[in-house]
Write an enzyme that holds these catalytic residues in place. Structure first.
Site, mmCIF file in Angstrom:
data_model
loop_
_atom_site.group_PDB
_atom_site.id
_atom_site.type_symbol
_atom_site.label_atom_id
_atom_site.label_comp_id
_atom_site.label_asym_id
_atom_site.label_seq_id
_atom_site.Cartn_x
_atom_site.Cartn_y
_atom_site.Cartn_z
ATOM 1 C CD GLU A 178 83.866 13.565 19.023
ATOM 2 O OE1 GLU A 178 84.573 13.548 20.213
ATOM 3 O OE2 GLU A 178 82.663 13.330 19.135
ATOM 4 C CB SER B 289 66.507 14.015 17.519
ATOM 5 O OG SER B 289 66.723 13.951 16.203
ATOM 6 C CE LYS C 41 74.794 15.565 18.588
ATOM 7 N NZ LYS C 41 73.774 15.744 17.427
HETATM 8 C C1 LIG Z 1 73.597 14.733 16.429
HETATM 9 C C2 LIG Z 1 72.319 14.453 16.106
HETATM 10 C C3 LIG Z 1 71.787 13.160 15.760
HETATM 11 C C4 LIG Z 1 72.416 12.069 15.819
HETATM 12 O O1 LIG Z 1 72.963 11.689 17.156
HETATM 13 P P1 LIG Z 1 72.629 10.541 17.827
HETATM 14 O O2 LIG Z 1 73.839 10.415 18.904
HETATM 15 O O3 LIG Z 1 72.188 9.299 16.899
HETATM 16 O O4 LIG Z 1 71.301 10.897 18.588
HETATM 17 C C5 LIG Z 1 70.343 13.079 15.883
HETATM 18 N N1 LIG Z 1 69.588 14.190 15.697
HETATM 19 C C6 LIG Z 1 70.108 15.601 15.887
HETATM 20 C C7 LIG Z 1 69.235 16.688 15.677
HETATM 21 C C8 LIG Z 1 71.367 15.782 15.968
HETATM 22 O O5 LIG Z 1 71.840 16.817 16.453
#
Ligand SMILES: *Cc1c(COP(=O)(O)O)cnc(C)c1O
Length: 415
Positions: free
Chosen positions: A118, A385, A96
């Site tokens: 948000e 992610s 993010k």
């Molecule tokens: C917020 C988040 C997501 C989901 O958000 P996307 O916009 O779909 O990437 C996925 N993995 C992690 C670790 C997150 O913090």
């Protein structure tokens, strides 16, 4: 073999990806979106902006993140080579930050003094409060009362970082209500305030802008995979909440039609239970959060509350570009349940010593289905992610259910 096709660039001038996307907003917001669009197009190709962005991504966020060959996970399945893109190692523990750095640099150049956002799980709130602290902008985060109770550690982080966390008491007291409140604030304070949307969602130009800021993920993978003497990966796999980590990985690979793109949604307790967050797999097109896209909705077209064990996938819609990629069949979308995701998280942890975020565990869980269809000559890249620290309560609560089977896996693998 590299086959690169010159494909059409999306979105079009009106912000559409095929029939999805657009700007479904109150007329009074249009000047603000136009101003943002204009500023973005101007700075996007400005070498000074780009070099500042790249320097911050490198020295502050810790990029490039590694592309790690998961040797044990690979031998566990005995098929294609599995590589993990380690977004969990980026500052604040997830992808993010790539987007919030990009947007705050833009907001500074636009002369904005105040940032709003948000947040549902609090991850985007933390990434926003982080850059607001670093760049010295006032920061206000909208969060549903219900979510604040569920995500205390992230609420504390935001406060520590100096952000005001505004509790939203309306509606279901979750992300969708926080989204409405943030839009309302923006309407009132648009002259001084920039609204940092946290995924590839919302009205044009947000889906394009967030995608571009996140596409650093895919660009690095392209370079890293080449430096490992692999021409191109065969599969890219990422979890999909709003869809930003997936879009960031997929986007630079869109012209390479041999590369299969796989998005994995949260199936929660199962599609038939109605308790899930699988907007693409089980939703219908509709309008929400300023865009036309696949949404979870009831018979009357009302937004249905999403559910997932992973708070970050708990969003009732999905980025418009994913709706487009699904209908045009460039990408395919699947879903895995809470239990499948938990299992995948324990397996990765025991085999590789990496505790993934529950969101990322959804992408890993799809390997159970994908790997038997692959060959040893092929390559799979999974986007990790985020890291799992924030999910420890959940992991520990369920560990007992899995411990017996987990032991056999580790032995089977080392014999
Ligand atoms: C917020 C988040 C997501 C989901 O958000 P996307 O916009 O779909 O990437 C996925 N993995 C992690 C670790 C997150 O913090």
């Amino acid at each position: 073999m590299m086959i690169k096709r010159q494909s059409k660039e999306w979105p079009d001038a009106r912000g559409y990806f095929g029939r999805f996307g657009g700007q479904f907003i109150p007329e009074v917001l249009r000047p603000a979106l136009n101003e943002l669009h204009h500023a973005y197009l101007m700075f996007k190709d400005d070498p000074q902006f780009q070099s500042e962005l790249l320097a911050e991504l490198s020295d502050y966020a810790g990029r490039p993140t590694p592309l790690y060959f998961a040797r044990n996970l690979t031998s566990h399945y005995g098929r294609a080579k599995i590589y993990l893109k380690r977004e969990d190692l980026a500052h604040t523990g997830a992808h993010k930050i790539n987007n919030t750095i990009g947007q705050i640099l833009l907001a500074k150049r636009m002369g904005k003094k105040r940032i709003i956002a948000e947040t549902g799980a609090g991850q985007h709130g933390v990434a926003t409060a982080t850059v607001a602290a670093k760049y010295g902008l006032q920061c206000c985060i909208y969060m549903g009362e219900e979510d604040m109770a569920r995500q205390q550690p992230n609420v504390m982080r935001m406060k520590m970082l100096g952000a005001e966390v505004r509790a939203v008491h309306t509606g279901t007291k979750t992300l969708k209500d926080a989204t409405n409140e943030a839009l309302r604030d923006w309407l009132t304070n648009v002259k001084t305030t920039h609204y940092i949307i946290g995924s590839v969602v919302g009205p044009h130009p947000f889906p394009m802008m967030v995608r571009d800021f996140q596409s650093i993920i895919g660009k690095e993978v392209l370079e890293q995979i080449r430096s490992k003497q692999i021409s191109l990966p065969d599969y890219l796999v990422a979890c999909v909440g709003g869809g930003s980590n997936a879009m960031g990985l997929f986007y630079p690979f869109l012209p390479y039609e041999n590369v299969k793109l796989i998005g994995v949604e949260a199936e929660g307790l199962g599609l038939s239970s109605g308790q899930h967050a699988a907007s693409l797999t089980a939703g219908r097109p509709g309008i929400f959060h300023g865009m036309l896209t696949y949404l979870l909705q009831d018979e009357n077209g009302q937004i249905r509350l999403p559910y997932s064990i992973s708070a970050g996938l708990d969003y009732p819609g999905v980025g418009a570009e994913h709706s487009f990629l699904m209908e045009s069949k460039r990408a395919s979308y699947h879903s895995v349940t809470d239990r499948q995701a938990l299992w995948a998280a324990y397996v990765l942890t025991r085999l590789e010593g990496i505790i993934p975020a529950l969101e990322s565990a959804h992408a890993l869980a799809y390997l159970e289905e994908l790997m038997p269809r692959t060959t040893e000559q092929q390559t799979v890249v999974v986007n990790l992610s985020g890291r799992g620290d924030k999910d420890m309560d959940t992991y520990i609560r369920h560990l007992n259910d899995f411990e017996q089977v987990l032991k056999t896996i580790r032995i089977g693998n080392t014999l």
